[in-house]
Design a protein around this motif. Structure first.
Motif, PDB file in Angstrom:
ATOM      1  N   THR A 248     -12.932 123.309-109.544  1.00 58.09           N
ATOM      2  CA  THR A 248     -11.403 123.457-108.743  1.00 58.09           C
ATOM      3  C   THR A 248     -11.635 123.473-107.154  1.00 58.09           C
ATOM      4  OG1 THR A 248     -10.091 124.522-110.348  1.00 58.09           O
ATOM      5  CG2 THR A 248      -9.338 124.567-108.124  1.00 58.09           C
ATOM      6  N   GLY A 249     -12.842 124.151-106.956  1.00 59.60           N
ATOM      7  CA  GLY A 249     -13.316 124.194-105.311  1.00 59.60           C
ATOM      8  C   GLY A 249     -13.865 122.852-104.893  1.00 59.60           C
ATOM      9  N   PHE A 250     -14.712 122.443-106.041  1.00 62.04           N
ATOM     10  CA  PHE A 250     -15.108 120.961-105.374  1.00 62.04           C
ATOM     11  C   PHE A 250     -14.037 120.004-105.356  1.00 62.04           C
ATOM     12  CE2 PHE A 250     -19.243 122.521-106.858  1.00 62.04           C
ATOM     13  CZ  PHE A 250     -19.986 122.131-105.975  1.00 62.04           C
ATOM     14  N   ARG A 251     -12.865 120.112-106.053  1.00 60.75           N
ATOM     15  CA  ARG A 251     -11.750 119.164-105.859  1.00 60.75           C
ATOM     16  C   ARG A 251     -11.220 119.391-104.707  1.00 60.75           C
ATOM     17  NH1 ARG A 251     -12.016 119.237-111.775  1.00 60.75           N
ATOM     18  NH2 ARG A 251     -11.063 121.112-111.919  1.00 60.75           N
ATOM     19  N   ALA A 252     -10.830 120.589-104.596  1.00 59.36           N
ATOM     20  CA  ALA A 252     -10.355 121.071-103.126  1.00 59.36           C
ATOM     21  C   ALA A 252     -10.945 120.620-101.618  1.00 59.36           C
ATOM     22  CB  ALA A 252      -9.701 122.602-103.101  1.00 59.36           C
TER      23      ALA A 252
ATOM     24  N   ARG B 130     -13.507 110.723-106.962  1.00 59.88           N
ATOM     25  CA  ARG B 130     -12.260 111.515-107.713  1.00 59.88           C
ATOM     26  C   ARG B 130     -12.180 111.415-109.074  1.00 59.88           C
ATOM     27  NH1 ARG B 130      -9.460 109.107-102.886  1.00 59.88           N
ATOM     28  NH2 ARG B 130      -8.944 107.495-104.562  1.00 59.88           N
ATOM     29  N   THR B 131     -12.593 110.173-109.648  1.00 58.61           N
ATOM     30  CA  THR B 131     -12.695 110.235-111.117  1.00 58.61           C
ATOM     31  C   THR B 131     -13.754 111.186-111.811  1.00 58.61           C
ATOM     32  OG1 THR B 131     -12.134 108.054-111.131  1.00 58.61           O
ATOM     33  CG2 THR B 131     -13.450 108.671-113.166  1.00 58.61           C
ATOM     34  N   VAL B 132     -15.024 111.360-111.007  1.00 52.41           N
ATOM     35  CA  VAL B 132     -16.001 112.385-111.404  1.00 52.41           C
ATOM     36  C   VAL B 132     -15.340 113.666-111.137  1.00 52.41           C
ATOM     37  CG1 VAL B 132     -18.106 113.433-110.933  1.00 52.41           C
ATOM     38  CG2 VAL B 132     -17.832 110.684-110.956  1.00 52.41           C
ATOM     39  N   LEU B 133     -14.699 114.204-110.196  1.00 52.00           N
ATOM     40  CA  LEU B 133     -14.256 115.270-109.871  1.00 52.00           C
ATOM     41  C   LEU B 133     -13.090 115.619-110.834  1.00 52.00           C
ATOM     42  CD1 LEU B 133     -14.255 115.485-106.151  1.00 52.00           C
ATOM     43  CD2 LEU B 133     -15.974 116.505-107.615  1.00 52.00           C
ATOM     44  N   GLY B 134     -12.253 114.764-111.096  1.00 50.82           N
ATOM     45  CA  GLY B 134     -11.064 114.772-112.226  1.00 50.82           C
ATOM     46  C   GLY B 134     -11.657 115.436-113.555  1.00 50.82           C
TER      47      GLY B 134
ATOM     48  N   LEU C 246     -11.868 116.846 -97.092  1.00 50.41           N
ATOM     49  CA  LEU C 246     -12.630 116.182 -96.363  1.00 50.41           C
ATOM     50  C   LEU C 246     -11.928 114.435 -96.362  1.00 50.41           C
ATOM     51  CD1 LEU C 246     -16.260 116.579 -97.961  1.00 50.41           C
ATOM     52  CD2 LEU C 246     -15.626 116.851 -95.660  1.00 50.41           C
ATOM     53  N   GLU C 247     -11.237 114.152 -97.505  1.00 54.74           N
ATOM     54  CA  GLU C 247     -10.507 112.754 -97.364  1.00 54.74           C
ATOM     55  C   GLU C 247      -9.261 112.896 -96.265  1.00 54.74           C
ATOM     56  OE1 GLU C 247     -10.070 110.048-100.823  1.00 54.74           O
ATOM     57  OE2 GLU C 247      -9.586 112.211-101.733  1.00 54.74           O
ATOM     58  N   ARG C 248      -8.856 114.067 -96.119  1.00 56.31           N
ATOM     59  CA  ARG C 248      -7.894 114.168 -95.211  1.00 56.31           C
ATOM     60  C   ARG C 248      -8.404 114.299 -93.826  1.00 56.31           C
ATOM     61  NH1 ARG C 248      -5.825 118.147 -98.861  1.00 56.31           N
ATOM     62  NH2 ARG C 248      -6.556 119.784 -97.450  1.00 56.31           N
ATOM     63  N   ARG C 249      -9.332 114.779 -93.537  1.00 53.10           N
ATOM     64  CA  ARG C 249      -9.903 114.844 -92.284  1.00 53.10           C
ATOM     65  C   ARG C 249     -10.714 113.533 -91.909  1.00 53.10           C
ATOM     66  NH1 ARG C 249     -13.130 120.412 -90.461  1.00 53.10           N
ATOM     67  NH2 ARG C 249     -11.344 121.600 -90.301  1.00 53.10           N
ATOM     68  N   TRP C 250     -11.223 112.855 -92.893  1.00 54.34           N
ATOM     69  CA  TRP C 250     -11.618 111.421 -92.549  1.00 54.34           C
ATOM     70  C   TRP C 250     -10.629 110.569 -92.016  1.00 54.34           C
ATOM     71  CZ3 TRP C 250     -15.778 109.626 -90.822  1.00 54.34           C
ATOM     72  CH2 TRP C 250     -17.120 110.001 -90.759  1.00 54.34           C
ATOM     73  N   ASP C 251      -9.510 110.357 -92.877  1.00 55.43           N
ATOM     74  CA  ASP C 251      -8.337 110.101 -92.455  1.00 55.43           C
ATOM     75  C   ASP C 251      -8.077 109.904 -90.818  1.00 55.43           C
ATOM     76  OD1 ASP C 251      -8.147 108.660 -95.003  1.00 55.43           O
ATOM     77  OD2 ASP C 251      -6.475 109.954 -95.869  1.00 55.43           O
ATOM     78  N   GLU C 252      -8.099 111.454 -90.623  1.00 52.09           N
ATOM     79  CA  GLU C 252      -7.653 111.432 -89.037  1.00 52.09           C
ATOM     80  C   GLU C 252      -8.743 110.944 -88.142  1.00 52.09           C
ATOM     81  OE1 GLU C 252      -7.537 115.923 -89.125  1.00 52.09           O
ATOM     82  OE2 GLU C 252      -5.699 115.993 -90.284  1.00 52.09           O
TER      83      GLU C 252
END
Length: 246
Positions: A82-86, A187-191, A91-97
């Motif tokens: 769960t921590g890896f997914r979070a 995301r598929t791997v982490l899912g 990271l995705e949100r920060r990279w989008d910024e």
């Protein structure tokens, strides 16, 4: 001034040597011992896992300060699936910024280097290489997953089939298409990640390449991914601040 490149100076001894103003890049300083050193106005960055100054182990102090400055940094050391997914979501949100910030610049500036570091586009190309190597090859077992635009680190030994095109100048959108594709794979791997699969080891991939064809802990592969994504975004933000003044 003398220049040393691709030199093996391990075990060397320096006595009464003036290194003021010297620049070190991509150097191995493991187990270096310095005595009688005069150090002032120095700037050191890198993977520092052990550093004793005047009898004090300062590496944990540096880590604690970096965590204080950015409380989200601790999320890059997750303990469970769960921590890896979070962490990856963050990271995705920060990279989008960061990408939104980069888009406000002249597109030509995104191919410019700051202090001989990678350009913004090259940084994204390197992260494609990281995902191809540590997720698609190491975890998913694809023997040669690298896109032609994937960019290894500068001092990587040559491996058959691994691309290394520093002269390519793809557009930001072209590289972002690759980034989005690789993110979907992650995301598929982490899912599907469970505590059992996180604690497992990978199967050795076929054929030469990076990483080497041997088994790795899945946790280690994913931690490398998180660290690369986190650190290179910081580097990108640092350099964008310079480019914004040009």
């Amino acid at each position: 001034m003398p220049e040393f490149e691709d030199e093996n100076l391990s075990g060397s001894r320096f006595h009464r040597v003036d290194l003021s103003g010297a620049h070190f890049r991509d150097v191995n300083l493991y187990r270096v011992v310095m005595r009688g050193v005069e150090l002032g106005d120095a700037d050191i960055s890198g993977d520092i896992t052990g550093l004793t100054l005047n009898g004090v182990d300062v590496a944990p102090l540096v880590d604690a300060e970096l965590d204080r400055r950015d409380p989200d940094r601790a999320q890059m050391r997750p303990a469970d699936a769960t921590g890896f997914r979070a962490a990856y979501d963050l990271l995705e949100r920060r990279w989008d910024e960061t990408v939104a910030r980069a888009r406000r610049l002249d597109p030509a500036l995104l191919h410019e280097s700051v202090d001989d570091e990678w350009s913004f586009v090259e940084t994204l190309r390197h992260l494609v290489f990281v995902t191809d190597s540590w997720v698609r090859r190491a975890i998913l077992g694809e023997p040669a997953p690298w896109h032609p635009l994937a960019l290894p680190w500068d001092t990587m030994p040559e491996y058959p089939g691994v691309p290394w095109d520093r002269d390519a100048r793809p557009s930001l959108d072209a590289v972002l298409d690759l980034v989005r594709d690789r993110r979907a794979t992650v995301r598929t791997v982490l899912g599907g990640l469970t505590e059992e699969s996180l604690a497992a080891d990978t199967a050795a991939p076929d054929g030469p390449g990076w990483p080497p064809p041997r088994s790795f802990p899945v946790r280690e592969c994913l931690l490398i991914l998180l660290n690369e994504e986190y650190q290179h975004r910081l580097y990108a933000e640092r350099d964008l601040a310079v480019l914004e003044t040009r």
